[in-house]
Design a protein around this motif. Structure first.
Motif, PDB file in Angstrom:
ATOM      1  N   UNK A 125       0.822  -1.203   0.000  1.00 51.05           N
ATOM      2  CA  UNK A 125       0.000   0.000   0.000  1.00 51.05           C
ATOM      3  C   UNK A 125       0.854   1.251   0.000  1.00 51.05           C
ATOM      4  N   UNK A 126       1.826   1.264   0.902  1.00 53.53           N
ATOM      5  CA  UNK A 126       2.652   2.466   1.027  1.00 53.53           C
ATOM      6  C   UNK A 126       3.404   2.746  -0.257  1.00 53.53           C
ATOM      7  N   UNK A 127       3.930   1.706  -0.860  1.00 54.88           N
ATOM      8  CA  UNK A 127       4.730   1.953  -2.050  1.00 54.88           C
ATOM      9  C   UNK A 127       3.874   2.397  -3.222  1.00 54.88           C
ATOM     10  N   UNK A 128       2.667   1.852  -3.321  1.00 49.74           N
ATOM     11  CA  UNK A 128       1.844   2.223  -4.465  1.00 49.74           C
ATOM     12  C   UNK A 128       1.114   3.538  -4.260  1.00 49.74           C
ATOM     13  N   UNK A 129       0.562   3.708  -3.065  1.00 54.02           N
ATOM     14  CA  UNK A 129      -0.333   4.842  -2.858  1.00 54.02           C
ATOM     15  C   UNK A 129       0.156   5.821  -1.816  1.00 54.02           C
ATOM     16  N   UNK A 186      12.235  -6.149  -0.080  1.00 53.35           N
ATOM     17  CA  UNK A 186      12.710  -6.784  -1.314  1.00 53.35           C
ATOM     18  C   UNK A 186      11.554  -7.037  -2.269  1.00 53.35           C
ATOM     19  N   UNK A 187      10.350  -7.167  -1.706  1.00 54.41           N
ATOM     20  CA  UNK A 187       9.202  -7.441  -2.565  1.00 54.41           C
ATOM     21  C   UNK A 187       8.918  -6.265  -3.487  1.00 54.41           C
ATOM     22  N   UNK A 188       9.339  -5.064  -3.071  1.00 55.11           N
ATOM     23  CA  UNK A 188       9.115  -3.914  -3.947  1.00 55.11           C
ATOM     24  C   UNK A 188      10.442  -3.367  -4.442  1.00 55.11           C
ATOM     25  N   UNK A 189      11.416  -4.247  -4.543  1.00 55.69           N
ATOM     26  CA  UNK A 189      12.711  -3.906  -5.117  1.00 55.69           C
ATOM     27  C   UNK A 189      13.466  -2.837  -4.354  1.00 55.69           C
ATOM     28  N   UNK A 190      13.339  -2.846  -3.050  1.00 55.17           N
ATOM     29  CA  UNK A 190      14.186  -1.955  -2.270  1.00 55.17           C
ATOM     30  C   UNK A 190      15.625  -2.456  -2.348  1.00 55.17           C
ATOM     31  N   UNK A 191      16.575  -1.573  -2.057  1.00 60.03           N
ATOM     32  CA  UNK A 191      17.971  -2.009  -2.116  1.00 60.03           C
ATOM     33  C   UNK A 191      18.357  -2.629  -0.797  1.00 60.03           C
ATOM     34  N   UNK A 200       8.896  20.445  -1.886  1.00 60.46           N
ATOM     35  CA  UNK A 200      10.035  21.101  -1.256  1.00 60.46           C
ATOM     36  C   UNK A 200      11.151  20.144  -0.903  1.00 60.46           C
ATOM     37  N   UNK A 201      10.813  19.055  -0.178  1.00 59.25           N
ATOM     38  CA  UNK A 201      11.896  18.226   0.348  1.00 59.25           C
ATOM     39  C   UNK A 201      12.252  17.061  -0.555  1.00 59.25           C
ATOM     40  N   UNK A 202      11.282  16.532  -1.220  1.00 57.10           N
ATOM     41  CA  UNK A 202      11.499  15.266  -1.896  1.00 57.10           C
ATOM     42  C   UNK A 202      11.594  15.387  -3.406  1.00 57.10           C
ATOM     43  N   UNK A 203      11.741  16.605  -3.911  1.00 56.07           N
ATOM     44  CA  UNK A 203      11.718  16.752  -5.362  1.00 56.07           C
ATOM     45  C   UNK A 203      12.950  16.118  -6.002  1.00 56.07           C
ATOM     46  N   UNK A 204      14.043  16.021  -5.213  1.00 51.37           N
ATOM     47  CA  UNK A 204      15.263  15.476  -5.797  1.00 51.37           C
ATOM     48  C   UNK A 204      15.245  13.968  -5.969  1.00 51.37           C
ATOM     49  N   UNK A 205      14.290  13.283  -5.342  1.00 54.17           N
ATOM     50  CA  UNK A 205      14.323  11.834  -5.367  1.00 54.17           C
ATOM     51  C   UNK A 205      13.457  11.259  -6.460  1.00 54.17           C
ATOM     52  N   UNK A 206      13.874  10.091  -6.949  1.00 49.44           N
ATOM     53  CA  UNK A 206      13.059   9.401  -7.943  1.00 49.44           C
ATOM     54  C   UNK A 206      11.802   8.894  -7.257  1.00 49.44           C
ATOM     55  N   UNK A 207      10.764   8.734  -8.043  1.00 45.66           N
ATOM     56  CA  UNK A 207       9.488   8.302  -7.473  1.00 45.66           C
ATOM     57  C   UNK A 207       9.638   6.925  -6.822  1.00 45.66           C
ATOM     58  N   UNK A 208      10.431   6.052  -7.489  1.00 42.28           N
ATOM     59  CA  UNK A 208      10.624   4.714  -6.946  1.00 42.28           C
ATOM     60  C   UNK A 208      11.265   4.748  -5.562  1.00 42.28           C
ATOM     61  N   UNK A 209      12.267   5.625  -5.421  1.00 42.70           N
ATOM     62  CA  UNK A 209      12.939   5.709  -4.125  1.00 42.70           C
ATOM     63  C   UNK A 209      12.004   6.211  -3.044  1.00 42.70           C
ATOM     64  N   UNK A 210      11.201   7.204  -3.402  1.00 44.14           N
ATOM     65  CA  UNK A 210      10.247   7.716  -2.408  1.00 44.14           C
ATOM     66  C   UNK A 210       9.304   6.601  -1.987  1.00 44.14           C
ATOM     67  N   UNK A 211       8.878   5.800  -2.961  1.00 41.25           N
ATOM     68  CA  UNK A 211       7.946   4.722  -2.639  1.00 41.25           C
ATOM     69  C   UNK A 211       8.568   3.765  -1.636  1.00 41.25           C
ATOM     70  N   UNK A 212       9.826   3.390  -1.878  1.00 46.83           N
ATOM     71  CA  UNK A 212      10.476   2.461  -0.943  1.00 46.83           C
ATOM     72  C   UNK A 212      10.636   3.105   0.424  1.00 46.83           C
ATOM     73  N   UNK A 213      11.006   4.389   0.411  1.00 47.91           N
ATOM     74  CA  UNK A 213      11.140   5.087   1.692  1.00 47.91           C
ATOM     75  C   UNK A 213       9.842   5.070   2.466  1.00 47.91           C
ATOM     76  N   UNK A 214       8.736   5.332   1.772  1.00 45.02           N
ATOM     77  CA  UNK A 214       7.442   5.321   2.448  1.00 45.02           C
ATOM     78  C   UNK A 214       7.111   3.923   2.951  1.00 45.02           C
ATOM     79  N   UNK A 215       7.509   2.918   2.161  1.00 43.71           N
ATOM     80  CA  UNK A 215       7.258   1.550   2.606  1.00 43.71           C
ATOM     81  C   UNK A 215       8.044   1.260   3.882  1.00 43.71           C
ATOM     82  N   UNK A 216       9.271   1.765   3.940  1.00 48.37           N
ATOM     83  CA  UNK A 216      10.073   1.569   5.162  1.00 48.37           C
ATOM     84  C   UNK A 216       9.376   2.230   6.347  1.00 48.37           C
TER      85      UNK A 216
END
Lengths: 289, 241, 319
Positions: free
Chosen positions: A118-122, A222-227, A134-150
């Motif tokens: 859920x977190x990674x998708x939505x 790992x299920x959502x390809x986190x590093x 402001x804060x997260x514009x530098x990150x790729x969408x995929x990375x933000x998704x993993x961060x939110x999943x964490x």
């Protein structure tokens, strides 16, 4: 406490008992036996083959550091959240106790995998747009998704920690607060010097367990390809046959991964047990969950 | 020294204190007796404002304390309290229990605090146990540490809430001895207790409370030998067997 | 002035509750707004698709139950093995010394048989010790490694040795879940059996029960009452873990979420369905646990601090 330093010390509790050492030795012996004798003989793969590690090393190190990073990110967050929620749960003020109760039941009832997906998708939908810009514009969408999943994993663990802290608060003997008040201590002083030290001492044992679970839960990323370790090891498996290793070597990879996690969780739980012994005060009863 | 005027307190529908008025002079030791549920503990807690009276006035040393603008912490430094269940801080040693209030409330530097704490522990006879944790002490020893802890704040008066009721019989004596010495040294005290021997020896006045009211007041002789009210008489006859 | 303050203080409990409700409803509405917004709730999606979700949940339940039962057999055996008692080294040395003294006082019997007996008893206790430690090791490994890794391990096993079954996601998943729950249940069974073990078996034998009868009439009834609460909690935990079947390609409720990824439309509805399903099941099961606990409770008997995988409620040691 400064006072303790000025006074003659009592005999400090034994931090590492004989049993701890015996178990450790047994483990190392059994482990070495398995690694150097059984696995090569029966399964025909070895964990100490140099050529294996040549190709695995890159993946392993990246993955391991990834796991460390996620643990470092989620552990403190989960403790802080868990503590606040636990504190809120025991409050008489219903503005605190009801919402935190809802939070705890919600995040305990949902499996972590579902929270991660859920977190990674939505998740990005839930973050207010201004913060994203402001804060997260530098990150790729995929990375933000993993961060939110964490963060979702941290919240899941915090729900269990909230229950641990709640039980910790409730295990502090009832008259302590009254006595602190009667001495003239202000409410925040009573909290800081009387209630909270006891709460932490009481919460420590089950907390160690929960930290081990958190470390294991980072593998879900790992299920959502986190590093992290599992994902990277899976990547290696892709190129393994091409590098000339027979298929049995899949087990080598997963055995290494399993061993790594085992070492991590073992050190955390045993390490915390040593911490427990260091801070142990006779008379503080073990917590009842 | 301490005066209460017409204290009323409700807990929900329960009318616990129904207009209590009495006063305690300096260096007086008064004992409050009465059946359980009569409101004795609540009364004590109204004096050091652990419980706020619904109405009525509490005066400590001439100051009206249960009103807006008076800090409760200040009040509790004037009046110390000893609890039935000791309530020692279980994570601190005996001496740390005593010094906590000195360093955190009074702001005394910790060397001086330790010195003072040592003297107090010696005064209650527990100099040797300063590094023991409460769980390592007997009930009587714990209560004596609790008394030392309360005395550390240099209170003008002391409140004792059934200090020996939770003790095994062999430890009651040592605590009562400490309290007796304290009274003889001139500490103003209000003691709620069932120990009639202590009451006869030490108390200048005894108050009998029942159902939230003071039924009778007098010296030990008056109350125990010539009780005027029926309720007093029946209670005393049950207690003094 | 003082009046409205007093008024506030008296009515505080009601304000408190009202504000709490406001906060909860407010945050729920806020999330709803974020995810649904002006789109409007797609009820049609729910009514159209809920059979799919129910089917997926049924898969989970099915897998969980099978794995649980298999795991129980495994867990019981391992747990029982872990209660095997062996002598500590010190006691053994002491008994050797006693023996030596006796032999010096009254020399009898042949040297060979005596040596043989010593070796045999060493072997017997040694084996018991090793068996117990192997059981401990198994449990430590299961509890020390993530379920995800265990699933990948099982999957690898099939890929390497039984490739014809490698695509049967459910089979692999059930096996992995069974071994996982077996490890955790071994801990539960060990704690339950050990709590009853001491003294009771001796008392039963003293009355005249055989070992088997003692097990059946004395140990097991007590042990059962001790282990049922943690076991039911473990079932709930296993049900939540069964969502991992998704990574094996099994169609669970999560696959629908993943499949609808690009179509960010019905997010809230999916979220709501899945949350509702899981909360319903876990809450119901929790009630069942509580009811069972109440029914099987014996005053004075409680399981010790069992290190459970999740901080769920257990009965506390009493007496």
């Amino acid at each position: 406490m400064e006072i303790a330093a000025a006074l003659p010390l009592r005999t400090p509790p034994k931090l590492v008992t004989r049993l701890t050492v015996v178990h450790l030795v047994e483990m190392i012996l059994a482990g070495s036996f398995m690694i150097f004798v059984v696995l090569p003989a029966i399964f025909r793969f070895s964990l100490v083959s140099a050529s294996f590690w040549e190709i695995y090393r890159r993946f392993y190190v990246t993955g391991l550091f990834g796991t460390f990073f996620y643990v470092a990110m989620t552990l403190p967050l989960s403790v802080v959240l868990g503590f606040l929620m636990g504190w809120a749960r025991v409050s008489r003020v219903r503005i605190f106790s009801w919402p935190s109760s809802l939070y705890v039941n919600l995040f305990r009832g949902l499996p972590p995998l579902i929270l991660v997906i859920f977190a990674s998708l939505f998740g990005t939908n839930l973050v207010p747009q201004p913060i994203l810009d402001r804060f997260l514009s530098g990150f790729r969408r995929g990375d933000i998704a993993v961060g939110l999943a964490a963060i979702a994993i941290a919240m899941h663990s915090s729900a269990y920690q909230a229950e641990i802290f709640r039980a910790g608060f409730q295990s502090v003997p009832k008259g302590q607060q009254e006595a602190a008040q009667a001495l003239g201590l202000r409410p925040w002083q009573g909290m800081r010097h009387v209630i909270l030290p006891q709460t932490f001492r009481l919460s420590l044992p089950p907390l160690g367990n929960e930290f081990a679970v958190l470390i294991k839960d980072t593998s879900i990323l790992a299920a959502i390809s986190g590093t992290e370790l599992v994902a990277k090891s899976r990547d290696l498996l892709g190129i393994l046959p091409a590098s000339g290793f027979p298929i049995v070597w899949i087990f080598a990879v997963w055995t290494v991964v399993a061993l790594t996690y085992f070492v991590l969780t073992y050190s955390v739980t045993r390490g915390l047990r040593i911490l427990e012994r260091k801070f142990h005060t006779p008379g503080l009863e073990a917590i009842s969950l | 020294m301490i005066r209460v005027e017409d204290i009323q307190k409700h807990f929900g529908a329960l009318h616990v204190l129904r207009g209590i008025t009495f006063d305690v002079q300096k260096a007086e030791a008064i004992v409050i007796i009465g059946p359980s549920g009569s409101g004795k503990s609540t009364l004590l807690r109204c004096i050091n404002l652990l419980v706020e009276p619904d109405s009525g006035k509490v005066f400590i040393d001439g100051v009206h304390v249960n009103r807006h603008g008076i800090r409760h912490e200040w009040v509790r430094q004037q009046v110390g309290m000893v609890f039935q269940s000791f309530n020692l801080f279980t994570h601190l040693t005996a001496i740390e229990n005593v010094t906590l209030g000195l360093t955190r409330v009074k702001g005394i530097p910790h060397d001086q605090a330790i010195e003072k704490a040592r003297k107090l522990l010696a005064r209650v006879g527990l100099a040797a146990k300063e590094n023991a944790y409460p769980a390592e002490l007997s009930g009587g020893q714990q209560q004596r540490v609790a008394i030392a802890r309360a005395l550390a704040m240099d209170p003008k008066a002391m409140l004792f809430d059934e200090p020996t009721s939770a003790l095994d019989p062999e430890y009651i004596r040592e605590v009562l001895d400490v309290m007796t010495v304290l009274a003889r040294e001139g500490m103003t005290m209000i003691v709620v207790t069932h120990e009639m021997g202590f009451a006869s020896n030490v108390a200048s006045r005894i108050l009998f409370m029942d159902a939230g009211k003071i039924i009778e007041e007098g010296t030990a002789e008056d109350i125990f030998q010539n009780p005027k009210e029926d309720r007093t008489r029946s209670f005393v006859s049950k207690i003094l067997r | 002035m003082a009046n409205w303050r007093k008024f506030l203080r008296d009515r505080w409990r009601y304000f408190d509750a009202a504000l709490a409700l406001a906060v909860i409803i407010g945050s729920l509405v806020y999330i709803y707004e974020l995810l649904v917004g002006s789109r409007g709730l797609d009820v049609a999606y729910i009514t159209r698709n809920y059979p799919l979700y129910l089917h997926a949940v049924f898969t989970n339940v099915y897998a969980t139950t099978i794995a649980f039962v298999v795991g129980m057999a495994l867990g019981f055996s391992v747990g029982w093995l872990r209660t095997a008692r062996s002598l500590s080294v010190a006691k053994f040395a002491a008994s050797m010394r006693v023996e030596k003294r006796e032999r010096q006082e009254a020399p009898s019997g042949s040297e060979v048989t005596r040596r043989l007996l010593v070796v045999l008893s060493l072997l017997w206790y040694g084996t018991k010790y090793v068996v117990r430690r192997v059981g401990d090791g198994f449990v430590e490994i299961i509890r020390g490694t993530p379920l995800y890794v265990q699933i990948l391990f099982a999957s690898s096993f099939f890929i390497v040795f039984l490739p014809q079954y490698a695509s049967e996601g459910i089979l692999i998943g059930i096996i992995a879940l069974a071994i996982n729950t077996g490890g955790y249940q071994a801990e539960i069974f060990r704690a339950g059996l050990q709590t009853v073990h001491s003294g009771q078996i001796e008392a039963a034998r003293a009355i005249g029960f055989s070992r088997l009868k003692a097990m059946r009439y004395v140990i097991l009834p007590q042990a059962l009452r001790l282990i049922i609460p943690p076991l039911t909690n473990e079932y709930i935990g296993l049900f939540k873990a069964s969502t991992f079947l998704f990574v094996l390609g099994v169609q669970t409720e999560i696959s629908y979420i993943a499949q609808h990824e690009g179509f960010a439309g019905d997010v809230f509805e999916i979220f709501a369905i899945v949350t509702a399903i899981f909360l319903a099941i876990t809450v119901t099961l929790s009630f069942v646990v509580q009811a069972l606990e109440r029914r099987f409770r014996i005053p004075g008997l409680g399981i010790e601090q069992v290190r459970l995988p999740r901080g769920v409620r257990t009965a506390r040691v009493v007496g």
